[in-house]
Design a protein around this motif. Structure first.
Motif, PDB file in Angstrom:
ATOM      1  N   ALA A 323      16.470 -28.807  10.404  1.00  0.00           N
ATOM      2  CA  ALA A 323      16.047 -28.924   8.996  1.00  0.00           C
ATOM      3  C   ALA A 323      16.960 -28.135   8.079  1.00  0.00           C
ATOM      4  O   ALA A 323      17.239 -28.548   6.959  1.00  0.00           O
ATOM      5  CB  ALA A 323      14.610 -28.441   8.831  1.00  0.00           C
ATOM      6  N   PRO A 454      11.913 -31.642  -4.857  1.00  0.00           N
ATOM      7  CA  PRO A 454      12.925 -31.658  -3.783  1.00  0.00           C
ATOM      8  C   PRO A 454      12.464 -30.958  -2.512  1.00  0.00           C
ATOM      9  O   PRO A 454      12.931 -31.272  -1.422  1.00  0.00           O
ATOM     10  CB  PRO A 454      14.104 -30.914  -4.408  1.00  0.00           C
ATOM     11  CG  PRO A 454      13.519 -30.095  -5.503  1.00  0.00           C
ATOM     12  CD  PRO A 454      12.346 -30.849  -6.012  1.00  0.00           C
ATOM     13  N   PHE A 455      11.542 -29.991  -2.650  1.00  0.00           N
ATOM     14  CA  PHE A 455      11.064 -29.262  -1.475  1.00  0.00           C
ATOM     15  C   PHE A 455       9.621 -29.637  -1.121  1.00  0.00           C
ATOM     16  O   PHE A 455       8.964 -28.934  -0.359  1.00  0.00           O
ATOM     17  CB  PHE A 455      11.138 -27.745  -1.720  1.00  0.00           C
ATOM     18  CG  PHE A 455      12.555 -27.227  -1.809  1.00  0.00           C
ATOM     19  CD1 PHE A 455      13.310 -27.037  -0.661  1.00  0.00           C
ATOM     20  CD2 PHE A 455      13.135 -26.935  -3.026  1.00  0.00           C
ATOM     21  CE1 PHE A 455      14.611 -26.564  -0.725  1.00  0.00           C
ATOM     22  CE2 PHE A 455      14.443 -26.456  -3.112  1.00  0.00           C
ATOM     23  CZ  PHE A 455      15.180 -26.268  -1.953  1.00  0.00           C
ATOM     24  N   PHE A 467      15.288 -19.678   1.601  1.00  0.00           N
ATOM     25  CA  PHE A 467      16.404 -19.519   2.534  1.00  0.00           C
ATOM     26  C   PHE A 467      17.532 -20.487   2.143  1.00  0.00           C
ATOM     27  O   PHE A 467      18.702 -20.116   2.056  1.00  0.00           O
ATOM     28  CB  PHE A 467      15.889 -19.841   3.940  1.00  0.00           C
ATOM     29  CG  PHE A 467      16.870 -19.590   5.015  1.00  0.00           C
ATOM     30  CD1 PHE A 467      16.937 -18.356   5.637  1.00  0.00           C
ATOM     31  CD2 PHE A 467      17.747 -20.579   5.403  1.00  0.00           C
ATOM     32  CE1 PHE A 467      17.862 -18.120   6.629  1.00  0.00           C
ATOM     33  CE2 PHE A 467      18.664 -20.357   6.391  1.00  0.00           C
ATOM     34  CZ  PHE A 467      18.730 -19.128   7.015  1.00  0.00           C
TER      35      PHE A 467
HETATM   36  C1  HEM Z   1      18.253 -27.761   0.290  1.00  0.00           C
HETATM   37  C2  HEM Z   1      17.657 -27.563   1.424  1.00  0.00           C
HETATM   38  C3  HEM Z   1      16.327 -28.121   1.831  1.00  0.00           C
HETATM   39  C4  HEM Z   1      15.578 -29.102   1.271  1.00  0.00           C
HETATM   40  C5  HEM Z   1      15.881 -29.932   0.033  1.00  0.00           C
HETATM   41  C6  HEM Z   1      14.364 -29.224   2.064  1.00  0.00           C
HETATM   42  C7  HEM Z   1      13.352 -30.125   1.798  1.00  0.00           C
HETATM   43  C8  HEM Z   1      12.179 -30.212   2.536  1.00  0.00           C
HETATM   44  C9  HEM Z   1      11.115 -31.142   2.261  1.00  0.00           C
HETATM   45  C10 HEM Z   1      11.104 -32.184   1.151  1.00  0.00           C
HETATM   46  C11 HEM Z   1      10.150 -30.928   3.178  1.00  0.00           C
HETATM   47  C12 HEM Z   1       8.810 -31.674   3.270  1.00  0.00           C
HETATM   48  C13 HEM Z   1       7.827 -30.983   2.349  1.00  0.00           C
HETATM   49  C14 HEM Z   1       6.550 -31.748   2.121  1.00  0.00           C
HETATM   50  O1  HEM Z   1       6.259 -32.669   2.875  1.00  0.00           O
HETATM   51  O2  HEM Z   1       5.811 -31.411   1.166  1.00  0.00           O
HETATM   52  C15 HEM Z   1      10.570 -29.860   4.034  1.00  0.00           C
HETATM   53  C16 HEM Z   1       9.832 -29.349   5.072  1.00  0.00           C
HETATM   54  C17 HEM Z   1      10.277 -28.335   5.882  1.00  0.00           C
HETATM   55  N1  HEM Z   1      11.461 -27.633   5.766  1.00  0.00           N
HETATM   56 FE1  HEM Z   1      12.901 -27.918   4.383  1.00  0.00          FE
HETATM   57  N2  HEM Z   1      14.411 -28.315   3.070  1.00  0.00           N
HETATM   58  C18 HEM Z   1      15.580 -27.613   2.970  1.00  0.00           C
HETATM   59  C19 HEM Z   1      16.005 -26.596   3.788  1.00  0.00           C
HETATM   60  C20 HEM Z   1      15.279 -26.050   4.791  1.00  0.00           C
HETATM   61  C21 HEM Z   1      15.688 -24.918   5.586  1.00  0.00           C
HETATM   62  C22 HEM Z   1      16.966 -24.120   5.370  1.00  0.00           C
HETATM   63  C23 HEM Z   1      14.704 -24.713   6.510  1.00  0.00           C
HETATM   64  C24 HEM Z   1      14.595 -23.647   7.570  1.00  0.00           C
HETATM   65  C25 HEM Z   1      15.251 -22.567   7.564  1.00  0.00           C
HETATM   66  C26 HEM Z   1      13.676 -25.699   6.284  1.00  0.00           C
HETATM   67  C27 HEM Z   1      12.525 -25.793   7.003  1.00  0.00           C
HETATM   68  C28 HEM Z   1      11.520 -26.705   6.766  1.00  0.00           C
HETATM   69  C29 HEM Z   1      10.314 -26.796   7.563  1.00  0.00           C
HETATM   70  C30 HEM Z   1       9.979 -25.929   8.769  1.00  0.00           C
HETATM   71  C31 HEM Z   1       9.528 -27.809   7.014  1.00  0.00           C
HETATM   72  C32 HEM Z   1       8.168 -28.295   7.509  1.00  0.00           C
HETATM   73  C33 HEM Z   1       7.053 -27.497   6.862  1.00  0.00           C
HETATM   74  C34 HEM Z   1       5.665 -27.903   7.354  1.00  0.00           C
HETATM   75  O3  HEM Z   1       5.446 -29.057   7.693  1.00  0.00           O
HETATM   76  O4  HEM Z   1       4.791 -27.025   7.362  1.00  0.00           O
HETATM   77  N3  HEM Z   1      14.053 -26.495   5.238  1.00  0.00           N
HETATM   78  N4  HEM Z   1      11.824 -29.436   3.622  1.00  0.00           N
END
Ligand code: HEM
Length: 521
Positions: A323, A454-455, A467
């Motif tokens: 991710a 975006p997140f 992070f």
């Molecule tokens: C620009 C960078 C990043 C973007 C745009 C991004 C975007 C996202 C999005 C859209 C989701 C789904 C959220 C939702 O369904 O509401 C997500 C989930 C997640 N992201 Fe990121 N992410 C990024 C970087 C990272 C990084 C660096 C990590 C770990 C170090 C990470 C770990 C996770 C994890 C573990 C989830 C699942 C959370 C859950 O289901 O409880 N992401 N991310």
């Protein structure tokens, strides 16, 4: 002659006994039955009185993604656009009637206020045969809650401050590499490849304490991560995406998310790290250490208690790598591509970096946080190019929408954040890269709550948000404090996403020239 007599005659001649007639009949009956079944399935939303986009056999409404004509973000954005005027819009994921939530207020209810109805992603994972697939992104219900509660402290501000030093040292390495390359007259790079090396450095150190990518050699973690998402491996592309698109079909096919060789390599690496840390009493301030502390330094698989099993530790660090690596590297690449196209925006950002009066070696957590234009550029990059362009949920108990429509338990729910971000209603002139939209004091237009995601949002929002923010911002700081970026002319200004990848990534790479700047710091 009566019809029955005619059939009898044909039968007497052995007409119906010949194999090709029987085969023809079977094909005919199958086609007619499939057609009747398909028209029943694909009229589901019409029968429920809900507007929807058409579905066709066998891929429903997402054929363009399955056939790799468009990226998944674009396919969901197309569905979003066809649902104009509707808050909730139906579509079909293969044969499953599914829903796209279009209205920001309804999105708020689904992601935040009424989260208990939509807690799961409804992805397919198989803890027993494919342990690395059981990571936090895919886990459901209590399993997800347990892991989320345990790993969340790792992303708290005090931990982030510590991580900041590690990320900064990787960005210093990136800057050094570019300076050395420039001294030996190498100034042109493909951005996605270069930034992947930087982000894997950051992730490898912070996730499992692995050091030493010098930007030149191959990195095993990067290779491993690539094998899981390899766009040229059609079978693996399908294995990676289908668990998130249609759980039932993925379960029926018993799809493996992780190639077996990758699983063997990674599980062995994790076991080795755990054993070495135990044997030599090694303490590293990384994600692995946090998980090991939870494990209570025991090798027993102690599910249900405070600890995590080795398989769980492997799965959670694995998703950290997957991710974190792809998303951050694409974000920096997209951002530099836009800066190379607009010298005015680039100069303003360089000016802010120069005005900080510090080098990347000594820039502080607080200084990075206080740089407003850097933040606006970061946010606008994620608006135009959200790396994860579709949010996924599953309704786990019947839910009555404010207008009375009932979403049934088991229905798949999506939010097209990419569709929202490119909707001129929320973001005027959406293809224009305009950091002014996120200007703190006088934004060029208001941002409607829940139109910018975006997140993601709510209890399942991205754990790595801060992070990622520091990884991207420090990478940009390191580059732009010493270089300006120019287009080489090899990449078209309009980016095409790779249709074979689940996360948005430039299809043919993005080519950039780094030109040394003369700065007084
Ligand atoms: C620009 C960078 C990043 C973007 C745009 C991004 C975007 C996202 C999005 C859209 C989701 C789904 C959220 C939702 O369904 O509401 C997500 C989930 C997640 N992201 Fe990121 N992410 C990024 C970087 C990272 C990084 C660096 C990590 C770990 C170090 C990470 C770990 C996770 C994890 C573990 C989830 C699942 C959370 C859950 O289901 O409880 N992401 N991310």
């Amino acid at each position: 002659m009566e019809l029955s007599t005619a059939f009898q005659m044909l039968g007497d001649d052995g007409f119906f006994n010949s194999w090709w007639v029987q085969l023809l009949l079977v094909i005919l009956v199958t086609l007619v039955t499939t057609r009747i079944y398909a028209s029943h399935v694909f009229s589901h939303w019409h029968r429920k009185g809900l507007a929807s986009c058409a579905g066709s056999f066998p891929f429903g409404s997402i054929g363009n993604f399955v056939l790799q004509r468009k990226s998944i973000s674009e396919v969901y954005a197309d569905i979003y656009r066809s649902g104009k005027g509707h808050k909730l819009f139906g579509y079909y994921s293969f044969f499953s009637p599914s829903l796209l939530v279009r209205d920001p207020e309804l999105i708020r209810l689904v992601l935040v206020k009424d989260f208990p109805h939509f807690m799961n992603r409804g992805a397919y994972y198989n803890e027993k045969d494919d342990p690395l697939s059981a990571h936090i992104f895919s886990l459901d219900g209590e399993e997800w809650k347990k892991i989320r509660t345990k790993v969340s402290p790792f992303y708290a501000t005090n931990k982030m401050k510590f991580m900041f030093d590690t990320i900064r040292s990787c960005s210093v390495d990136l800057q050094r590499f570019l300076l050395e390359s420039s001294n030996s007259c190498k100034s042109e790079f493909e951005l996605k490849g270069l930034m992947s090396k930087y982000s894997i450095n950051v992730i490898a150190q912070t996730a499992i304490g692995m050091e030493g990518n010098n930007f030149k050699d191959k990195n095993m973690l990067s290779e491993m991560s690539f094998k899981v998402t390899d766009p040229d491996d059609i079978v693996q592309t399908f294995r990676f995406s289908l668990p998130f698109i249609n759980r039932n079909l993925a379960a029926l096919l018993k799809l493996r998310f992780t190639p077996k060789a990758t699983e063997d390599y990674y599980m062995a690496a994790v076991r080795q790290i755990i054993e070495q840390r135990k044997r030599e009493n090694v303490v590293k301030h990384d994600f692995m250490h946090l998980l090991l502390q939870m494990k209570g330094r025991s090798d027993t698989i102690d599910k249900g208690t405070a600890g995590l099993s080795v398989e769980e530790i492997a799965a959670q660090t694995f998703i950290f790598i997957l991710a974190g690596h792809e998303t951050s590297s694409s974000t920096i690449a997209f951002c530099l591509h836009e800066l190379a196209l607009d010298s005015r925006i680039q100069q303003r950002l360089c000016h802010e970096i120069d005005a900080s009066g510090v080098t990347v070696e000594n820039v502080t957590f607080e200084q990075i946080q206080s740089m407003e234009y850097l933040d606006a550029v970061f946010q606008e990059t994620l608006r135009k190019y959200p790396p994860a362009g579709v949010l996924i949920r599953e309704c786990i108990k019947d839910y009555e929408c404010p207008d009375g429509f009932v979403i049934k338990k088991g229905t798949r729910i999506n939010v097209s954040n990419y569709g929202l971000h490119r909707d001129p209603h929320f973001f005027p002139n959406p293809d224009k890269f305009d950091p002014g939209r996120f200007d703190k004091d006088s934004p060029s237009h208001p941002i409607v709550p829940f139109s910018y995601l975006p997140f993601g949002e709510g209890p399942r929002f991205c754990l790595g948000k801060r992070f990622a923010m520091f990884t991207v911002k420090l990478g940009l700081f390191a580059i732009l404090s010493k270089f300006s970026v120019e287009s080489t002319g090899k990449s078209a200004p309009t980016v095409t996403f790779n249709p074979a990848l689940f996360l948005n990534s430039p299809k043919d790479g993005l080519h950039i020239r780094f030109v040394p700047r003369t700065v007084s710091i």
